[in-house]
Design an enzyme around this catalytic site. Sequence first.
Site, PDB file in Angstrom:
ATOM      1  N   SER A  26      -3.673  -4.544  -3.571  1.00 44.47           N
ATOM      2  CA  SER A  26      -2.308  -4.789  -4.003  1.00 44.47           C
ATOM      3  C   SER A  26      -2.246  -6.005  -4.929  1.00 44.47           C
ATOM      4  O   SER A  26      -2.906  -6.001  -5.964  1.00 44.47           O
ATOM      5  CB  SER A  26      -1.406  -4.943  -2.777  1.00 44.47           C
ATOM      6  OG  SER A  26      -0.061  -4.728  -3.105  1.00 44.47           O
ATOM      7  N   ASP A 113       0.284   6.430  -0.599  1.00 41.71           N
ATOM      8  CA  ASP A 113       0.691   5.033  -0.786  1.00 41.71           C
ATOM      9  C   ASP A 113       2.139   4.981  -1.293  1.00 41.71           C
ATOM     10  O   ASP A 113       2.463   5.564  -2.327  1.00 41.71           O
ATOM     11  CB  ASP A 113      -0.245   4.347  -1.784  1.00 41.71           C
ATOM     12  CG  ASP A 113      -0.091   2.838  -1.823  1.00 41.71           C
ATOM     13  OD1 ASP A 113       1.040   2.338  -1.685  1.00 41.71           O
ATOM     14  OD2 ASP A 113      -1.112   2.153  -1.994  1.00 41.71           O
ATOM     15  N   HIS A 147      -0.830   2.357   2.071  1.00 43.24           N
ATOM     16  CA  HIS A 147      -1.246   1.181   1.310  1.00 43.24           C
ATOM     17  C   HIS A 147      -2.213   0.352   2.163  1.00 43.24           C
ATOM     18  O   HIS A 147      -1.773  -0.392   3.038  1.00 43.24           O
ATOM     19  CB  HIS A 147       0.014   0.380   0.968  1.00 43.24           C
ATOM     20  CG  HIS A 147      -0.179  -0.723  -0.001  1.00 43.24           C
ATOM     21  ND1 HIS A 147      -0.407  -0.495  -1.324  1.00 43.24           N
ATOM     22  CD2 HIS A 147      -0.152  -2.067   0.162  1.00 43.24           C
ATOM     23  CE1 HIS A 147      -0.501  -1.650  -1.946  1.00 43.24           C
ATOM     24  NE2 HIS A 147      -0.361  -2.624  -1.062  1.00 43.24           N
TER      25      HIS A 147
END
Length: 175
Positions: A26, A113, A147
């Site tokens: 991320s 995600d 995620h």
Amino acid sequence: ALANASTVMKLSALNIEGPPTLSGLSSGGYMAVQMHVAHSATFNASAIFAAGPYFCAEGSFSFAEEKCMYYLMGGPDLDKSITFTNTQASKGAIDDPSNLKDDKIFIYSGSKDTVVDPKVVKALESYYDSFADKSNILTNYNIASQHCIPTLNYGETCSMLKSPYLGDCKYDGAG
């Protein structure tokens, strides 16, 4: 306040073998991309989980969220990212992106995600395709994960969005 020189601890050498590599998930993935591209003479590989291309946000907070997370507003502008990379390199502000040519690059996005749209991550692959040898780029977009950094047998259920974002996906994302 500045530390007194007599209280500063001297660190020992790490004796690192080979060039250092980068990885991140991320925002950490975005940082790893920025470091890999800007300092391509130093770093020779990266593993990027759920992040997009260099200069994705173009200096704009709204672009960071809209284009670089949710793939809105047309998603990342690859032409702009590639041009910016080459311009910055020609000015000497970053290393020559030709250093990326033989770097090993791993790119991962879970197909489920909801934080960084997988299309943003695929744009990162296209960005790296402009500079690196395609045979050195390994990707995985096929795991129905949320995620996370996927693991063989540790973390939350692969499809769950939960800190610390390590997913028990029966896949070794770190290896």
